[in-house]
Design a protein around this motif. Structure first.
Motif, mmCIF file in Angstrom:
data_model
loop_
_atom_site.group_PDB
_atom_site.id
_atom_site.type_symbol
_atom_site.label_atom_id
_atom_site.label_comp_id
_atom_site.label_asym_id
_atom_site.label_seq_id
_atom_site.Cartn_x
_atom_site.Cartn_y
_atom_site.Cartn_z
ATOM 1 N N LEU A 89 0.908 -1.224 0.034
ATOM 2 C CA LEU A 89 0.053 -0.098 -0.067
ATOM 3 C C LEU A 89 0.799 1.260 -0.100
ATOM 4 C CD1 LEU A 89 -2.958 1.242 0.084
ATOM 5 C CD2 LEU A 89 -2.693 1.305 2.651
ATOM 6 N N THR A 90 1.953 1.309 0.853
ATOM 7 C CA THR A 90 2.869 2.406 0.821
ATOM 8 C C THR A 90 3.410 2.599 -0.369
ATOM 9 O OG1 THR A 90 3.390 1.836 3.245
ATOM 10 C CG2 THR A 90 4.789 3.409 1.878
ATOM 11 N N GLU A 91 3.914 1.509 -0.972
ATOM 12 C CA GLU A 91 4.570 1.772 -2.470
ATOM 13 C C GLU A 91 3.639 2.304 -3.632
ATOM 14 O OE1 GLU A 91 6.447 -1.987 -3.524
ATOM 15 O OE2 GLU A 91 8.386 -1.426 -2.584
ATOM 16 N N HIS A 92 2.577 1.871 -3.361
ATOM 17 C CA HIS A 92 1.539 2.056 -4.634
ATOM 18 C C HIS A 92 1.007 3.546 -4.328
ATOM 19 C CE1 HIS A 92 1.084 -1.477 -7.036
ATOM 20 N NE2 HIS A 92 0.967 -2.327 -5.871
ATOM 21 N N ALA A 93 1.030 3.946 -3.159
ATOM 22 C CA ALA A 93 0.448 5.047 -2.686
ATOM 23 C C ALA A 93 1.495 6.262 -3.048
ATOM 24 C CB ALA A 93 0.203 5.336 -1.308
ATOM 25 N N GLY A 94 2.587 5.801 -2.864
ATOM 26 C CA GLY A 94 3.924 6.830 -3.352
ATOM 27 C C GLY A 94 3.733 7.109 -4.928
ATOM 28 N N GLU A 95 3.510 6.008 -5.665
ATOM 29 C CA GLU A 95 3.285 6.072 -7.057
ATOM 30 C C GLU A 95 2.306 7.193 -7.456
ATOM 31 O OE1 GLU A 95 3.024 2.231 -8.575
ATOM 32 O OE2 GLU A 95 5.068 1.524 -7.703
ATOM 33 N N ARG A 96 1.244 7.145 -6.652
ATOM 34 C CA ARG A 96 0.253 8.046 -6.977
ATOM 35 C C ARG A 96 0.166 9.649 -6.174
ATOM 36 N NH1 ARG A 96 -4.939 4.063 -7.901
ATOM 37 N NH2 ARG A 96 -3.704 2.284 -8.157
ATOM 38 N N GLY A 97 1.219 9.777 -5.747
ATOM 39 C CA GLY A 97 1.588 11.121 -4.969
ATOM 40 C C GLY A 97 0.933 10.946 -3.649
ATOM 41 N N LEU A 98 0.585 9.849 -2.970
ATOM 42 C CA LEU A 98 0.067 9.950 -1.552
ATOM 43 C C LEU A 98 0.929 9.192 -0.588
ATOM 44 C CD1 LEU A 98 -3.300 8.237 -2.416
ATOM 45 C CD2 LEU A 98 -2.798 10.662 -2.315
ATOM 46 N N ARG A 99 0.714 9.740 0.739
ATOM 47 C CA ARG A 99 1.659 9.124 1.578
ATOM 48 C C ARG A 99 0.623 8.261 2.536
ATOM 49 N NH1 ARG A 99 3.726 14.386 4.372
ATOM 50 N NH2 ARG A 99 1.330 14.860 4.483
ATOM 51 N N VAL A 100 1.357 7.333 3.367
ATOM 52 C CA VAL A 100 0.511 6.195 4.220
ATOM 53 C C VAL A 100 0.992 6.647 5.610
ATOM 54 C CG1 VAL A 100 0.417 3.850 5.030
ATOM 55 C CG2 VAL A 100 0.287 4.633 2.586
ATOM 56 N N LEU A 101 0.359 7.034 6.626
ATOM 57 C CA LEU A 101 0.623 6.942 8.175
ATOM 58 C C LEU A 101 0.263 5.783 8.848
ATOM 59 C CD1 LEU A 101 0.031 10.452 9.986
ATOM 60 C CD2 LEU A 101 -0.595 8.318 10.882
ATOM 61 N N VAL A 102 1.230 5.319 9.286
ATOM 62 C CA VAL A 102 0.794 4.100 10.214
ATOM 63 C C VAL A 102 0.669 4.344 11.635
ATOM 64 C CG1 VAL A 102 1.647 1.664 10.810
ATOM 65 C CG2 VAL A 102 1.937 2.595 8.649
ATOM 66 N N TYR A 103 -0.435 4.008 12.207
ATOM 67 C CA TYR A 103 -0.565 4.284 13.639
ATOM 68 C C TYR A 103 -0.792 3.141 14.455
ATOM 69 C CZ TYR A 103 -5.559 4.071 12.374
ATOM 70 O OH TYR A 103 -6.890 3.699 11.838
ATOM 71 N N ALA A 104 -0.818 2.829 15.759
ATOM 72 C CA ALA A 104 -0.820 1.510 16.508
ATOM 73 C C ALA A 104 -2.115 1.845 17.370
ATOM 74 C CB ALA A 104 0.304 1.283 17.335
ATOM 75 N N ALA A 105 -2.918 0.657 17.587
ATOM 76 C CA ALA A 105 -3.848 0.896 18.582
ATOM 77 C C ALA A 105 -4.129 -0.746 19.325
ATOM 78 C CB ALA A 105 -5.282 1.300 17.956
ATOM 79 N N SER A 106 -4.300 -0.678 20.396
ATOM 80 C CA SER A 106 -4.554 -2.071 21.030
ATOM 81 C C SER A 106 -6.068 -2.742 20.923
ATOM 82 C CB SER A 106 -4.250 -2.099 22.493
ATOM 83 O OG SER A 106 -5.194 -1.228 23.302
ATOM 84 N N ASP A 107 -6.815 -1.968 20.549
ATOM 85 C CA ASP A 107 -8.296 -2.392 20.380
ATOM 86 C C ASP A 107 -8.876 -1.548 19.635
ATOM 87 O OD1 ASP A 107 -9.255 -0.461 22.116
ATOM 88 O OD2 ASP A 107 -9.046 -1.667 23.899
ATOM 89 N N HIS A 108 -10.251 -1.873 19.223
ATOM 90 C CA HIS A 108 -11.071 -0.946 18.415
ATOM 91 C C HIS A 108 -11.549 0.542 18.916
ATOM 92 C CE1 HIS A 108 -12.822 -4.244 15.278
ATOM 93 N NE2 HIS A 108 -11.494 -4.252 15.388
ATOM 94 N N ASP A 109 -11.631 0.480 20.229
ATOM 95 C CA ASP A 109 -11.991 1.743 20.924
ATOM 96 C C ASP A 109 -10.727 2.640 20.903
ATOM 97 O OD1 ASP A 109 -14.461 1.066 21.898
ATOM 98 O OD2 ASP A 109 -14.049 0.123 23.743
ATOM 99 N N GLU A 110 -9.655 2.236 21.145
ATOM 100 C CA GLU A 110 -8.471 3.108 21.038
ATOM 101 C C GLU A 110 -8.111 3.418 19.414
ATOM 102 O OE1 GLU A 110 -3.674 3.099 22.151
ATOM 103 O OE2 GLU A 110 -4.691 1.481 22.328
ATOM 104 N N GLU A 111 -8.402 2.440 18.570
ATOM 105 C CA GLU A 111 -8.212 2.893 17.192
ATOM 106 C C GLU A 111 -9.348 4.012 16.713
ATOM 107 O OE1 GLU A 111 -8.136 0.652 12.734
ATOM 108 O OE2 GLU A 111 -8.493 -0.526 14.446
ATOM 109 N N ILE A 112 -10.418 3.977 17.090
ATOM 110 C CA ILE A 112 -11.459 4.718 16.948
ATOM 111 C C ILE A 112 -10.912 6.235 17.422
ATOM 112 C CG2 ILE A 112 -13.499 5.896 17.299
ATOM 113 C CD1 ILE A 112 -14.598 3.071 17.209
ATOM 114 N N ARG A 113 -10.244 6.285 18.691
ATOM 115 C CA ARG A 113 -10.025 7.614 19.159
ATOM 116 C C ARG A 113 -8.446 7.904 18.408
ATOM 117 N NH1 ARG A 113 -10.651 4.780 24.138
ATOM 118 N NH2 ARG A 113 -8.442 3.797 24.313
ATOM 119 N N ARG A 114 -7.854 7.255 17.804
ATOM 120 C CA ARG A 114 -6.590 7.604 17.131
ATOM 121 C C ARG A 114 -7.062 8.086 15.760
ATOM 122 N NH1 ARG A 114 -3.022 9.106 17.172
ATOM 123 N NH2 ARG A 114 -1.250 7.795 16.096
ATOM 124 N N MET A 115 -8.067 7.548 15.158
ATOM 125 C CA MET A 115 -8.375 7.855 13.833
ATOM 126 C C MET A 115 -9.104 9.252 13.988
ATOM 127 S SD MET A 115 -10.122 4.719 11.840
ATOM 128 C CE MET A 115 -11.520 4.282 13.330
#
Length: 335
Positions: A89-115
């Motif tokens: 995803l990171t490679e293909h996004a770069g080819e299209r002028g996009l970036r990928v930001l990777v973030y960590a979360a231990s469960d869905h609740d934390e993931e929603i807060r991070r999003m």
């Protein structure tokens, strides 16, 4: 290759249009006539013009960034598939002028807060989620907030092909195990399936492919083994089977299970036993085990196609039948 020395004014001059028209083609192409848009795009491609990414982000108030959750490291054999997907995803996004930001979360609740933090802060324009399931709260949150997103994985009952509720990309597991089973049947009709306990949507889909291939061959689908996703439990289940029944081959729901089956076959003096895994991991390759390749590179490309809707940037759009889903057909790697 893009040439950073070429300016937008150079492109405008070559295409015979104004600087503003070139800017419109880059940022709001829908307002430019198709003939003019094609002429400008040809000049861009011919001259290798590369818009300054930072300047574009400031001008359009878009980050040109996709956020994706990185699952906690859990070890094991088959966990490398998601890693490959994120890398692709990171490679293909770069080819299209996009970036990928990777973030960590231990469960869905934390993931929603991070999003929420990333979306509210303007750090991402879209999100890719993985491991979806029925009643997934992340999907409800993203939909309510009107955040563009694609899931790697089907909703399994919460979505319909003829009336789609959101965009998703997935690998056709049943097609993969059908191909694996058809190959295994060359060794004989007694092909077992080693899968996870019933109730795993992905596992049930892969079991369905085995059953369909067995039925098509007129062979009984009676050798169904159950194991958790561990080498030791898979080894024990296959060892028990080999001591009690005649078996020609074993098709597995994952490479972890396939490695366990391989260990049992070697210990049981059955080096001829055909074993097929799923995921085509380095472990399967090292042991010479045939496996189904998920092709995460195609999954990544499909994800970006859905997010960008064929245009130059990420767009929020209403899912429509025939355009909301990408189902990638895996391939069998025979060893």
């Amino acid at each position: 290759m893009r040439d950073t020395s070429v300016t937008i004014q150079d492109v405008a001059r070559a295409a015979g249009v104004s600087r503003q028209t070139v800017s419109n083609v880059l940022n709001t192409p829908a307002i430019v006539r198709a003939e003019t848009r094609d002429r400008v795009q040809q000049a861009i491609d011919r001259m290798g013009y590369a818009p300054h990414a930072s300047a574009r982000r400031l001008r359009t108030r878009r980050s040109a960034t996709i956020g994706i959750h990185l699952d906690p490291y859990a070890g094991g054999i088959s966990g490398v598939v998601l890693d490959r997907f994120v890398h692709a995803l990171t490679e293909h996004a770069g080819e299209r002028g996009l970036r990928v930001l990777v973030y960590a979360a231990s469960d869905h609740d934390e993931e929603i807060r991070r999003m929420a933090d990333l979306v509210d802060g303007g750090d991402v324009d879209a999100v890719v989620i993985t491991g979806t399931a029925y009643g997934d709260r992340r999907i409800d949150w993203l939909t309510q907030r009107a955040v563009p997103f694609v899931s790697f994985g089907r909703p399994w009952g919460a979505d319909d092909v003829d009336d789609p509720t959101y965009l998703w990309v997935d690998v056709d597991g049943a097609t993969g195990t059908r191909a694996a089973t058809a190959h295994a049947l060359n060794r004989g009709p007694r092909v077992a399936f080693l899968g996870w306990p019933a109730g795993s949507a992905t596992g049930d889909d892969r079991e369905r492919g085995w059953r369909e291939a067995m039925a098509a061959a007129g062979a009984p689908a009676e050798l169904r083994l159950v194991a958790e996703e561990t080498v030791s439990e898979a080894r024990d289940r296959v060892a028990e089977l080999l001591s009690a029944r005649a078996v020609d081959a074993v098709v597995c729901a994952s490479d972890t299970l396939a490695v366990g089956a391989h260990v049992a076959a070697v210990a049981g003096h059955r080096p001829d036993l055909a074993i097929v895994g799923f995921d085509n991991t380095p472990a399967a390759e090292a042991l010479g085990i045939s496996s189904v390749e998920q092709l995460p590179e195609l999954v990544a490309a499909g994800t970006l196609d859905l997010l960008m809707a064929g245009g130059p940037r990420i767009e929020r759009r209403t899912p429509t039948p025939g355009e909301a889903h990408v189902l990638v057909e895996p391939r069998l790697v025979v060893r």
